[in-house]
Design a protein around this motif. Structure first.
Motif, PDB file in Angstrom:
ATOM      1  N   ARG A   1      14.749 -66.110 -46.086  1.00  0.00           N
ATOM      2  CA  ARG A   1      15.316 -67.351 -46.612  1.00  0.00           C
ATOM      3  C   ARG A   1      14.198 -68.388 -46.621  1.00  0.00           C
ATOM      4  O   ARG A   1      13.534 -68.607 -45.610  1.00  0.00           O
TER       5      ARG A   1
ATOM      6  N   PRO B   1      20.425 -64.025 -44.386  1.00  0.00           N
ATOM      7  CA  PRO B   1      21.674 -63.622 -43.741  1.00  0.00           C
ATOM      8  C   PRO B   1      22.174 -62.299 -44.301  1.00  0.00           C
ATOM      9  O   PRO B   1      21.785 -61.883 -45.393  1.00  0.00           O
TER      10      PRO B   1
ATOM     11  N   LYS C   1      21.056 -68.134 -31.836  1.00  0.00           N
ATOM     12  CA  LYS C   1      20.658 -67.828 -33.211  1.00  0.00           C
ATOM     13  C   LYS C   1      21.501 -68.617 -34.213  1.00  0.00           C
ATOM     14  O   LYS C   1      20.993 -69.099 -35.231  1.00  0.00           O
TER      15      LYS C   1
ATOM     16  N   GLU D   1      20.481 -72.332 -33.974  1.00  0.00           N
ATOM     17  CA  GLU D   1      19.195 -72.560 -34.617  1.00  0.00           C
ATOM     18  C   GLU D   1      19.376 -72.748 -36.124  1.00  0.00           C
ATOM     19  O   GLU D   1      18.748 -73.614 -36.741  1.00  0.00           O
ATOM     20  N   LYS D   2      20.257 -71.932 -36.722  1.00  0.00           N
ATOM     21  CA  LYS D   2      20.538 -72.079 -38.151  1.00  0.00           C
ATOM     22  C   LYS D   2      21.224 -73.425 -38.420  1.00  0.00           C
ATOM     23  O   LYS D   2      20.947 -74.094 -39.421  1.00  0.00           O
ATOM     24  N   LYS D   3      22.126 -73.815 -37.527  1.00  0.00           N
ATOM     25  CA  LYS D   3      22.802 -75.115 -37.675  1.00  0.00           C
ATOM     26  C   LYS D   3      21.776 -76.244 -37.641  1.00  0.00           C
ATOM     27  O   LYS D   3      21.810 -77.156 -38.471  1.00  0.00           O
TER      28      LYS D   3
ATOM     29  N   ASN E   1      18.650 -76.102 -38.327  1.00  0.00           N
ATOM     30  CA  ASN E   1      17.759 -76.025 -39.495  1.00  0.00           C
ATOM     31  C   ASN E   1      18.485 -76.314 -40.796  1.00  0.00           C
ATOM     32  O   ASN E   1      17.895 -76.223 -41.876  1.00  0.00           O
TER      33      ASN E   1
ATOM     34  N   THR F   1      20.783 -74.527 -42.249  1.00  0.00           N
ATOM     35  CA  THR F   1      20.892 -73.337 -43.092  1.00  0.00           C
ATOM     36  C   THR F   1      22.252 -72.657 -42.916  1.00  0.00           C
ATOM     37  O   THR F   1      22.403 -71.475 -43.200  1.00  0.00           O
ATOM     38  N   LEU F   2      23.231 -73.405 -42.433  1.00  0.00           N
ATOM     39  CA  LEU F   2      24.621 -72.938 -42.418  1.00  0.00           C
ATOM     40  C   LEU F   2      25.367 -73.729 -43.483  1.00  0.00           C
ATOM     41  O   LEU F   2      25.337 -74.954 -43.486  1.00  0.00           O
TER      42      LEU F   2
END
Length: 320
Positions: free
Chosen positions: A126, A162, A232, A235-237, A239, A241-242
């Motif tokens: 991604r 993902p 994990k 971390e996406k939250k 960044n 990226t959710l």
């Protein structure tokens, strides 16, 4: 510096053609802006080979002297990426439209200008970057000889793509996943655990499935294991990226992570998360209220970190 004879003629003609086209709206409304994409495929671009625009003649290159030809070919050093646009802040602005979030959810080809091949580092990743759509009505400059008008620059790899949506859909319809959810609803977490662990290890779980695995770990007193998978998600939250249905789940995962830290008696790490809630009482009010009464925080209730947090939280909730 003199223009290439053949190329100069073409570009001159194209320049006038472009002005005419722009005047007639054919090059108005090009997309530009920040995007986040999942890289599905990648190949190094070479003029005249795969991914070259079929309706463009390359005869003009033969008329260049060796130095000019080498310089022109070098200007096309880059890769062609097939990407899924997971998030788009790009806009199309023009006289007749001003669309936002264009290409969101689309699968497109983009040109990535780079002297380094780099395909192995992109596929399955991604990537955040800036997208620019060029006006390629006869223009010979990059990316106009390629099969795409889109250029991606200022890239940053965010992490692995993902789980594939088709794989996730297939997983959720599988007997194994349905059985695991049945066990969870019956609070038979020990029976659900090995099923979800296997699906997780096979990379078949989406964010919701990973969150369910974290719940199973937490309910079976495996808090360290829960922390590993929850970190994990968080971390996406962090960044950003959710997206979509996973945004609220990201908040729940973060709160569960704070609870697991507390159960592991890691008061400092738990209160770092809780303290962040105090920066936005409107957005996180329910989590602040839950943090003051949830039994999991009883494991750190005597710690100085948590006591200081409670005092500040009460003050924040009492403000108008």
């Amino acid at each position: 510096m003199r223009l290439f004879i053949e190329l100069g003629f073409i570009i001159g003609m194209l320049f006038s053609t472009t002005l005419y086209a722009q005047g007639n709206g054919q090059c108005v409304g090009r997309a530009s802006g920040a995007v986040t994409v999942d890289v599905l495929d990648c190949s190094v671009y070479k003029i005249g080979q795969e991914n070259t625009r079929e309706d463009v003649s390359l005869d003009f290159i033969a008329g260049m002297d060796p130095k000019e030809r080498s310089s022109f070919v070098a200007s096309y050093s880059g890769q062609i990426l097939r990407v899924f646009v997971a998030k788009s802040m790009a806009k199309r602005s023009g006289a007749l439209n001003n669309n936002k979030n264009v290409l969101n959810g689309d699968t497109i080809w983009v040109y990535y200008p780079s002297k380094q091949p780099g395909c192995s580092s992109f596929i399955g990743q991604r990537v955040a970057g800036v997208l620019q759509e060029h006006c390629c009505l006869g223009n010979a400059e990059p990316p106009c000889l390629t099969k795409t008008d889109y250029v991606l620059t200022q890239t940053k790899i965010l992490g692995p793509t993902p789980a594939n949506k088709k794989t996730v859909t297939k997983t959720k319809k599988s007997k194994e996943y349905i059985q695991a959810m049945t066990y969870m609803r019956a609070r038979q977490y020990e029976k659900a655990r090995p099923i979800l662990v296997k699906l997780y290890n096979d990379n078949k779980l989406d964010v919701e499935g990973i969150y369910n695995l974290a719940i199973v770990y937490s309910e079976t007193e495996r808090h360290s294991s829960a922390i590993k998978v929850l970190e994990k998600i968080v971390e996406k939250k962090d960044n950003d990226t959710l997206w979509g249905e996973y945004k609220e789940l990201g908040k729940e995962a973060e709160f569960l992570l704070a609870r697991c830290y507390a159960r592991n008696q890691e008061a400092g790490r738990a209160t770092i998360i809780l303290g962040g809630y105090l920066q936005d009482k409107v957005l996180y009010r329910k989590y602040i209220e839950r943090s003051l009464s949830h039994p999991d925080f009883g494991w750190i209730k005597t710690s100085k970190d948590y006591q200081n947090y409670r005092k500040k939280a009460v003050e924040v909730l009492q403000r108008k």
